[in-house]
Design an enzyme around this catalytic site. Structure first.
Site, PDB file in Angstrom:
ATOM      1  N   MET A  92       0.968  -1.096   0.059  1.00 41.93           N
ATOM      2  CA  MET A  92       0.121  -0.053  -0.053  1.00 41.93           C
ATOM      3  C   MET A  92       0.827   1.329   0.000  1.00 41.93           C
ATOM      4  SD  MET A  92      -2.796  -1.540  -0.333  1.00 41.93           S
ATOM      5  CE  MET A  92      -3.845  -0.116  -0.336  1.00 41.93           C
ATOM      6  N   HIS A 111      -4.731  -6.004  -9.032  1.00 40.83           N
ATOM      7  CA  HIS A 111      -5.521  -5.087  -8.661  1.00 40.83           C
ATOM      8  C   HIS A 111      -6.845  -5.209  -8.643  1.00 40.83           C
ATOM      9  CE1 HIS A 111      -6.777  -0.656  -8.227  1.00 40.83           C
ATOM     10  NE2 HIS A 111      -7.540  -0.888  -9.220  1.00 40.83           N
ATOM     11  N   ASP A 147      -1.815   2.178 -11.836  1.00 37.50           N
ATOM     12  CA  ASP A 147      -2.575   1.111 -12.001  1.00 37.50           C
ATOM     13  C   ASP A 147      -2.810   1.245 -13.661  1.00 37.50           C
ATOM     14  OD1 ASP A 147      -2.869  -0.074  -9.588  1.00 37.50           O
ATOM     15  OD2 ASP A 147      -4.507   1.343  -9.086  1.00 37.50           O
TER      16      ASP A 147
END
Length: 194
Positions: A92, A111, A147
């Protein structure tokens, strides 16, 4: 068969790390987990890795003057383990561009959404709020944009009436634990590349 060496970065319990460790026990699996690093010393996943005889390390970013120094130390640890690939499994922290470029093409992430939909956090709640009919997860190459890297594998799950973020999380996690080991195997065999 010489197996590729993999380092895993975690922040918590490391359920996807555990899935990778379990997959790597198969004699024909093309990768082995040689080290697990967490940015949190109390991450339960570190104990899990130690129970499997895997090297572990923890580094708190707060102990470093800069993110660059923190990430340089991560690289030193990974290089000490002689890793070929890096898997992010619930790590994280947003990684800096220099670190990402250093490992680009050799670092992958899981993800919990069907990328490019729902980058970032709280994906399950966002899917429900949008009224989507399906949700899922994506294993992708890590690139400097959050991402944004190319997808390697995706798995889809239906959104069921009455779903909550918790029920959706649980169903998506089952699929994450299937496709992450598959994607790492594809990478280690040279079947995919960035």
């Amino acid at each position: 068969m010489s197996r590729k060496k993999v380092g895993v970065l975690i922040s918590g319990r490391g359920s996807n790390m555990s899935a990778l460790i379990e997959a790597s026990k198969a004699p024909d699996y093309p990768a082995e987990i040689v080290g697990v690093l967490s940015n949190k010393a109390a991450a339960p996943g570190l104990l899990t890795a130690q129970e499997h005889g895997i090297a572990t390390a923890s580094l708190a970013q707060s102990k470093f003057f800069s993110r660059e120094m923190f990430e340089d130390m991560i690289t030193q640890i990974l290089e000490g383990w002689e890793v070929d690939y890096v898997c992010l499994a619930g790590f994280m922290r947003i990684l800096g561009e220099d670190f990402v470029l250093r490992w680009q093409g050799r670092m992958i992430n899981i993800h919990p959404s069907l990328l490019p939909l729902y980058k970032g956090l709280d994906t399950h709640a966002r899917v429900l709020a949008a009224g989507d009919a399906e949700h899922g997860c994506t294993v992708h190459f890590v690139t400097p944009g959050l991402d944004e890297g190319p997808a390697i594998l995706q798995a889809r799950v239906p959104v069921i009436p009455g779903d909550t973020p918790e029920t959706l999380t649980a169903r998506v996690l089952v699929e994450e634990h299937k496709i992450y080991p598959q994607a790492l195997a594809m990478l280690a065999r040279g079947e995919v590349s960035l």
